[in-house]
Scaffold this motif. Structure first.
Motif, PDB file in Angstrom:
ATOM      1  N   GLN A  31      47.723  30.010  38.545  1.00 44.93           N
ATOM      2  CA  GLN A  31      46.767  31.052  38.403  1.00 44.93           C
ATOM      3  C   GLN A  31      45.480  30.645  37.773  1.00 44.93           C
ATOM      4  OE1 GLN A  31      48.117  34.608  37.366  1.00 44.93           O
ATOM      5  NE2 GLN A  31      48.733  33.973  34.987  1.00 44.93           N
ATOM      6  N   ASP A  32      45.542  30.175  36.863  1.00 48.90           N
ATOM      7  CA  ASP A  32      44.514  29.559  35.988  1.00 48.90           C
ATOM      8  C   ASP A  32      43.550  28.795  36.701  1.00 48.90           C
ATOM      9  OD1 ASP A  32      45.165  31.244  33.855  1.00 48.90           O
ATOM     10  OD2 ASP A  32      46.146  29.960  32.682  1.00 48.90           O
ATOM     11  N   ALA A  33      44.292  27.642  37.233  1.00 51.66           N
ATOM     12  CA  ALA A  33      43.383  26.724  37.905  1.00 51.66           C
ATOM     13  C   ALA A  33      42.660  27.390  39.190  1.00 51.66           C
ATOM     14  CB  ALA A  33      44.452  25.597  38.566  1.00 51.66           C
ATOM     15  N   LEU A  34      43.618  28.242  40.019  1.00 50.27           N
ATOM     16  CA  LEU A  34      43.082  29.072  41.010  1.00 50.27           C
ATOM     17  C   LEU A  34      41.744  29.813  40.713  1.00 50.27           C
ATOM     18  CD1 LEU A  34      46.096  30.237  42.738  1.00 50.27           C
ATOM     19  CD2 LEU A  34      44.707  28.436  43.712  1.00 50.27           C
ATOM     20  N   LEU A  35      41.678  30.386  39.633  1.00 51.73           N
ATOM     21  CA  LEU A  35      40.807  31.012  38.952  1.00 51.73           C
ATOM     22  C   LEU A  35      39.461  30.255  38.628  1.00 51.73           C
ATOM     23  CD1 LEU A  35      39.523  34.046  38.238  1.00 51.73           C
ATOM     24  CD2 LEU A  35      40.500  33.828  36.181  1.00 51.73           C
ATOM     25  N   ARG A  36      39.685  29.045  38.074  1.00 49.91           N
ATOM     26  CA  ARG A  36      38.595  28.189  37.764  1.00 49.91           C
ATOM     27  C   ARG A  36      37.961  27.834  39.146  1.00 49.91           C
ATOM     28  NH1 ARG A  36      42.300  26.154  33.810  1.00 49.91           N
ATOM     29  NH2 ARG A  36      43.014  24.381  35.284  1.00 49.91           N
ATOM     30  N   SER A  37      38.807  27.539  40.089  1.00 45.23           N
ATOM     31  CA  SER A  37      38.302  26.993  41.550  1.00 45.23           C
ATOM     32  C   SER A  37      37.305  28.295  42.049  1.00 45.23           C
ATOM     33  CB  SER A  37      39.472  26.868  42.493  1.00 45.23           C
ATOM     34  OG  SER A  37      40.113  25.488  42.266  1.00 45.23           O
ATOM     35  N   ALA A  38      38.087  29.499  41.818  1.00 42.69           N
ATOM     36  CA  ALA A  38      37.297  30.745  42.394  1.00 42.69           C
ATOM     37  C   ALA A  38      35.817  30.671  41.641  1.00 42.69           C
ATOM     38  CB  ALA A  38      38.073  31.909  42.386  1.00 42.69           C
ATOM     39  N   ARG A  39      35.767  30.439  40.415  1.00 43.84           N
ATOM     40  CA  ARG A  39      34.508  30.771  39.666  1.00 43.84           C
ATOM     41  C   ARG A  39      33.504  29.680  39.947  1.00 43.84           C
ATOM     42  NH1 ARG A  39      32.090  33.331  37.108  1.00 43.84           N
ATOM     43  NH2 ARG A  39      31.736  32.520  35.221  1.00 43.84           N
ATOM     44  N   ARG A  40      33.818  28.623  40.651  1.00 45.03           N
ATOM     45  CA  ARG A  40      32.964  27.656  41.070  1.00 45.03           C
ATOM     46  C   ARG A  40      32.266  28.111  42.406  1.00 45.03           C
ATOM     47  NH1 ARG A  40      37.196  23.762  40.006  1.00 45.03           N
ATOM     48  NH2 ARG A  40      36.758  23.081  37.990  1.00 45.03           N
ATOM     49  N   LEU A  41      33.049  29.109  43.124  1.00 41.33           N
ATOM     50  CA  LEU A  41      32.479  29.624  44.406  1.00 41.33           C
ATOM     51  C   LEU A  41      31.607  31.042  43.972  1.00 41.33           C
ATOM     52  CD1 LEU A  41      35.910  29.206  46.393  1.00 41.33           C
ATOM     53  CD2 LEU A  41      33.666  27.855  46.435  1.00 41.33           C
ATOM     54  N   VAL A  42      32.012  31.775  43.241  1.00 43.15           N
ATOM     55  CA  VAL A  42      31.153  32.863  43.146  1.00 43.15           C
ATOM     56  C   VAL A  42      30.742  32.955  41.363  1.00 43.15           C
ATOM     57  CG1 VAL A  42      32.371  34.254  44.831  1.00 43.15           C
ATOM     58  CG2 VAL A  42      33.305  34.299  42.716  1.00 43.15           C
ATOM     59  N   PRO A  43      29.682  33.335  41.213  1.00 42.65           N
ATOM     60  CA  PRO A  43      29.165  33.348  39.829  1.00 42.65           C
ATOM     61  C   PRO A  43      29.711  34.519  38.842  1.00 42.65           C
ATOM     62  CG  PRO A  43      27.394  34.532  41.398  1.00 42.65           C
ATOM     63  CD  PRO A  43      28.563  33.812  42.041  1.00 42.65           C
ATOM     64  N   ASP A  44      29.994  35.654  39.627  1.00 46.45           N
ATOM     65  CA  ASP A  44      30.617  36.703  38.685  1.00 46.45           C
ATOM     66  C   ASP A  44      32.305  36.565  38.465  1.00 46.45           C
ATOM     67  OD1 ASP A  44      31.246  39.199  37.329  1.00 46.45           O
ATOM     68  OD2 ASP A  44      31.047  40.403  39.319  1.00 46.45           O
ATOM     69  N   PRO A  45      32.602  36.696  37.156  1.00 40.77           N
ATOM     70  CA  PRO A  45      34.022  36.485  37.219  1.00 40.77           C
ATOM     71  C   PRO A  45      34.899  37.549  37.485  1.00 40.77           C
ATOM     72  CG  PRO A  45      32.747  36.893  34.782  1.00 40.77           C
ATOM     73  CD  PRO A  45      32.011  36.794  36.136  1.00 40.77           C
ATOM     74  N   ILE A  46      34.519  38.687  37.587  1.00 40.66           N
ATOM     75  CA  ILE A  46      35.036  39.864  38.482  1.00 40.66           C
ATOM     76  C   ILE A  46      35.542  39.492  39.803  1.00 40.66           C
ATOM     77  CG2 ILE A  46      35.604  42.322  39.052  1.00 40.66           C
ATOM     78  CD1 ILE A  46      35.597  41.561  36.138  1.00 40.66           C
ATOM     79  N   ASP A  47      34.346  38.887  40.350  1.00 40.19           N
ATOM     80  CA  ASP A  47      34.486  38.670  41.826  1.00 40.19           C
ATOM     81  C   ASP A  47      35.555  37.358  42.075  1.00 40.19           C
ATOM     82  OD1 ASP A  47      32.829  40.616  42.908  1.00 40.19           O
ATOM     83  OD2 ASP A  47      30.978  39.291  42.687  1.00 40.19           O
ATOM     84  N   ALA A  48      35.314  36.563  41.257  1.00 39.13           N
ATOM     85  CA  ALA A  48      36.238  35.400  41.055  1.00 39.13           C
ATOM     86  C   ALA A  48      37.668  35.974  41.140  1.00 39.13           C
ATOM     87  CB  ALA A  48      36.038  34.517  40.128  1.00 39.13           C
TER      88      ALA A  48
END
Length: 176
Positions: A18-35
């Motif tokens: 889950q942490d690695a997936l969240l880091r990948s998502a943060r590269r795709l969207v700027p907002d942490p909640i959206d990630a």
């Protein structure tokens, strides 16, 4: 493999990655909640297809592709709030000067209040204390706090509306 075994396998994947997936998502969207939303949506979309992923070593790549597709879908479905027009709006810069002027005017107006009235107004509106908390802090009854606040706000409204401080009359300066 049993359905329960598949659930445990997916849960284990989520727990460990889950942490690695969240880091990948943060590269795709700027907002942490959206990630976080992006990861959750990707997990929901991946779960029914989990058994179809033959090589679980490629699960991260599969999840990244799902997140990219989901983000693209969100981008395409966004609502555009810009409306084209023939004329450009006037450019304004909010430098805070108006807020500072309003604060200064209110500070000047507060000087006409009695010390107890000033204390009640500051504690109730600036300190955001309840009536009961203000009463305890000042050693008054709640009724006294309410009547003092009512009189103080009425006086402030009068002072501000009549422009006795050299300021122009403003609409809704003190909306209490």
């Amino acid at each position: 493999m049993t359905a329960n075994g598949a659930v445990l396998e997916f849960e284990e994947y989520v727990r460990t990655r889950q942490d690695a997936l969240l880091r990948s998502a943060r590269r795709l969207v700027p907002d942490p909640i959206d990630a976080q939303d992006l990861v959750q949506t990707a997990l929901v979309r991946t779960y029914p297809r989990w058994d179809g992923i033959a090589d679980k070593a490629l699960a991260d790549a599969y999840m990244r592709r799902v997140m990219i597709n989901t983000r693209t879908e969100w981008w395409r479905n966004r609502k555009l709030e810009e409306v084209p027009s023939a004329e450009l709006p006037e450019a304004t810069v909010d430098d805070g000067a108006e807020q500072r002027a309003d604060r200064e005017m209110l500070r000047d107006a507060m000087r006409v209040l009695a010390p107890k009235q000033r204390q009640v107004v500051i504690m109730r509106h600036y300190g955001q204390l309840t009536t009961e908390e203000t009463a305890r802090a000042l050693g008054m009854s709640t009724g006294t706090v309410k009547s003092t606040l009512h009189r103080a706000l009425a006086r402030l409204r009068y002072e501000l509306e009549h422009g006795t401080y050299g300021y122009s009359r403003r609409e809704s300066v003190c909306a209490a």
